[in-house]
Structure formats: structure tokens, C-alpha cells
Design a protein around this motif. Structure first.
Motif, PDB file in Angstrom:
ATOM      1  N   LYS A   1      -4.066   4.022   4.210  1.00 47.46           N
ATOM      2  CA  LYS A   1      -3.220   5.198   4.005  1.00 47.46           C
ATOM      3  C   LYS A   1      -2.385   5.493   5.260  1.00 47.46           C
ATOM      4  CE  LYS A   1      -6.104   7.491   0.516  1.00 47.46           C
ATOM      5  NZ  LYS A   1      -6.956   8.655   0.216  1.00 47.46           N
TER       6      LYS A   1
ATOM      7  N   GLN B   1       0.359   3.000   5.386  1.00 41.41           N
ATOM      8  CA  GLN B   1       1.381   3.324   4.383  1.00 41.41           C
ATOM      9  C   GLN B   1       2.306   4.429   4.896  1.00 41.41           C
ATOM     10  OE1 GLN B   1      -0.100   4.779   0.569  1.00 41.41           O
ATOM     11  NE2 GLN B   1       1.481   3.610  -0.484  1.00 41.41           N
TER      12      GLN B   1
ATOM     13  N   ASP C   1       8.145  -1.017   3.088  1.00 40.68           N
ATOM     14  CA  ASP C   1       7.150  -1.111   2.030  1.00 40.68           C
ATOM     15  C   ASP C   1       5.884  -1.750   2.574  1.00 40.68           C
ATOM     16  OD1 ASP C   1       5.803  -1.313  -0.385  1.00 40.68           O
ATOM     17  OD2 ASP C   1       6.794  -3.202  -0.927  1.00 40.68           O
ATOM     18  N   LEU C   2       4.776  -1.030   2.554  1.00 38.42           N
ATOM     19  CA  LEU C   2       3.518  -1.538   3.081  1.00 38.42           C
ATOM     20  C   LEU C   2       3.086  -2.805   2.354  1.00 38.42           C
ATOM     21  CD1 LEU C   2       0.933  -1.401   4.770  1.00 38.42           C
ATOM     22  CD2 LEU C   2       0.003   0.202   3.072  1.00 38.42           C
ATOM     23  N   GLU C   3       3.306  -2.892   1.055  1.00 39.52           N
ATOM     24  CA  GLU C   3       2.830  -4.041   0.290  1.00 39.52           C
ATOM     25  C   GLU C   3       3.432  -5.342   0.806  1.00 39.52           C
ATOM     26  OE1 GLU C   3       2.466  -5.570  -4.370  1.00 39.52           O
ATOM     27  OE2 GLU C   3       3.300  -3.592  -3.895  1.00 39.52           O
TER      28      GLU C   3
END
Length: 322
Positions: A12, A15, A24-26
Motif C-alpha cells: 500500500k 502504491q 502504476d505500481l503494477e
């Protein structure tokens, strides 16, 4: 497998970190997933590091000479890293300053204690042969050492001893270029017979003079001695700080040049005439601190200590090596 709450919390936080940058964290997690594991040899660029020794003669001890000088320059880089931290630190306090000065002292003490590698770690006959292929290169040309001097003290204290009377302590940054013409180290790179600049010095000035003058102008008012003077009076008198400054002065201006003097005596001393150094530098007058009287932090020394700066060391070195 259920995720540990600490891991969830860190995800978190990541993120939020990347969202704040519009990222974008992904995508970053994909990169982490597919990336190879880091290895020790890749991280420190070991293969590159070990490929940087290129002797120019067949004498085995030349490789020792190269590697030790490379190690020296890495320690100088560590030292400059500390000076940059001191100079850029906002709200500098005594504790931070003392800790960084202690780090610098550890670097120089490691160098000085290891200098026997240069004094006794090479065969004299090998050295006297391969050194002739190094002309006019010289350790005198270490710009990082000059940068350490510049970051340490007021620039007027680096002017040759007999020229210092020209400048007072409140000189301006715009005076530095003129002062540089009288910098002490130029006296150590003159032709022994004619008094003209050696090729070693001419090469050095072409490559580094502009950068060193610019550094001195940038460091003016922000050197180590300037930072000490900004501390509260009580902190300036702190025993740990005074001891650290004394050791720094001793390490850089006494122990380090005299370690070189010891090496020069070991390899170059020959009665009735000394062998010239590779760059033609006047090492007999340049290295002993009692001649240059270069002192970074005069404020922390007594009048007697200043008067006896470096005396006794040179004679003991020559006696021990005879």
C-alpha cells in the motif's frame, strides 16, 4: 498463501508512492518479478574493476604500484564524498560534523598504515627500472588530493608560505584565481636546475586548473573550517571536534606526505645525489611538512605545536633507512 499484514502495508505504501508520481505500481511489480537476482560481482562491477590494471613494462611489481595508487584514489573519493555531505548539510550540527571528520580520518589512517606496501612491498631494482617508463606521470598529479585540501581549509592557507602575506583572511572568491598562481604545490613541481615548471605540472594545469579554481570559488565560505566557525562557540570547543580536526591536519598534512617521503627515501635516496622523482618534482623540499608549513586548522594548535610542525620526522626516517 495468506500475505503477511506487514507485506500488505508495504504494498500500500508503494502504491501511494508511485501514485504520487503518476506511475502504476503494477508495472513496477512486473519489472521486479522478471528481473534477475542481483549478484555481488555485478553490483560492484568487479570484472571492470579487475580489468583496470595495465602495466606498460614486464616487471611484476609495476602491477603493485598501479593497484595501490588506484586504491588511494578510491579512498580519496570516499573522503570527498564526506566533504560534499558536510558542505550540503542544512542545519549542520556538531554531532554530524564530528562523525564525518572521524570518517575522513579513518580513510587517511587506512592509507597511511598501508603505505608500507609502497615502502617495502616492491623490489627496489624493479621500481628503479619500471619508473623510467612512467615519465612524466607522477602522484603529484592527483587532483582529488588537491580537492581534499580545498574543501578542508581557507584557500589562503594553501598559498605558498612565503606568499601568504599578500592575502588576508577576508579575501573574496574573485581573488582565488590570482591566489592559485601562488599555490604551494607548484613549488614542488619545478625543474631542479632551471626552476621552470616541469612537464608534470604543465600537464596537470592543462587538465585540472580550471576545475580546481572553480571548486575553490564554489567552496569559498563553505569549507570545513568555515562550517566549524558557524557552530555555537561551545560546540567549537568540543574536545571530540578539536581532536578530530587535529588528527585530520596531522593525517593529511604530516603523516600522508611523510609516508611518501619515506618511500622516496627508500627508493630515491642515494648519496651524494638523490635520484629525481618521475615528474622531476623536488621531493626533498616538497614532501617534508616543515618546509611547506601547510596547516588547515591553525586555531586548534598551540604556538609551540605550530612552530615545531613536522620537525624530527624526516631525520628519523633517513636514519632508519640507512
Amino acid at each position: 498463501m495468506e500475505l503477511n499484514p506487514d507485506i500488505i502495508d508495504k504494498v500500500k505504501q508503494l502504491q501511494a508512492k508511485y501514485a504520487a508520481m503518476g506511475q502504476d505500481l503494477e508495472s513496477y511489480l512486473d519489472g521486479l518479478l522478471y528481473a534477475d537476482y542481483l549478484t555481488y560481482w555485478e553490483y560492484i562491477k568487479l570484472d571492470t574493476l579487475l580489468s583496470l590494471q595495465s602495466p606498460i613494462t614486464p616487471f611484476p611489481d609495476e602491477e603493485i604500484f598501479i593497484m595501490y595508487h588506484q586504491i588511494t584514489e578510491l579512498y580519496f573519493k570516499l573522503t570527498l564524498h564526506e566533504f560534499e555531505q558536510i558542505a550540503s548539510r542544512e542545519n549542520l550540527d556538531k554531532e554530524f560534523l564530528v562523525a564525518r571528520v572521524q570518517r575522513i580520518n579513518r580513510y587517511f589512517e587506512a592509507l597511511t598504515k598501508s603505505f608500507d606496501i609502497m615502502v617495502d612491498g616492491m623490489e627496489r631494482e624493479q621500481f628503479l627500472k619500471f619508473r623510467m617508463s612512467l615519465l612524466p606521470a607522477s602522484g603529484f598529479q592527483s587532483a582529488q588530493y588537491r580537492m581534499i585540501e580545498i574543501w578542508s581549509t581557507s584557500f589562503d592557507r594553501l598559498v605558498a608560505k612565503d606568499e601568504r602575506h599578500r592575502y588576508n583572511a577576508d579575501f573574496k572568491a574573485e581573488d582565488i584565481e590570482q591566489m592559485y598562481e601562488h599555490i604551494y604545490w607548484k613549488r614542488g613541481a619545478t625543474e631542479l636546475q632551471s626552476g621552470e615548471k616541469t612537464l608534470t605540472l604543465k600537464q596537470f594545469e592543462i587538465k585540472y586548473s580550471k576545475d580546481l579554481i572553480e571548486l575553490a570559488e564554489r567552496a569559498h565560505g563553505n569549507t570545513l573550517i568555515d562550517q566549524v566557525r558557524r557552530l555555537p562557540e561551545a560546540d567549537q570547543q568540543d574536545p571530540a571536534l578539536i581532536e578530530g580536526l587535529k588528527w585530520l591536519d596531522t593525517n593529511v598534512n604530516v603523516n600522508w606526505p611523510l609516508a611518501h617521503y619515506k618511500s622516496a627515501v627508500r627508493y630515491l635516496h642515494r648519496a651524494p645525489e638523490d635520484i629525481a622523482a618521475t615528474g622531476g618534482t623536488n621531493w626533498q623540499k616538497y614532501l617534508p611538512p616543515r618546509f611547506q608549513k601547510r596547516i588547515f586548522f591553525e586555531e586548534v594548535w598551540s604556538a609551540e605545536e605550530l612552530d615545531n610542525w613536522g620537525r624530527g620526522w624526516v631525520e628519523s626516517v633517513i636514519v632508519n633507512l640507512k
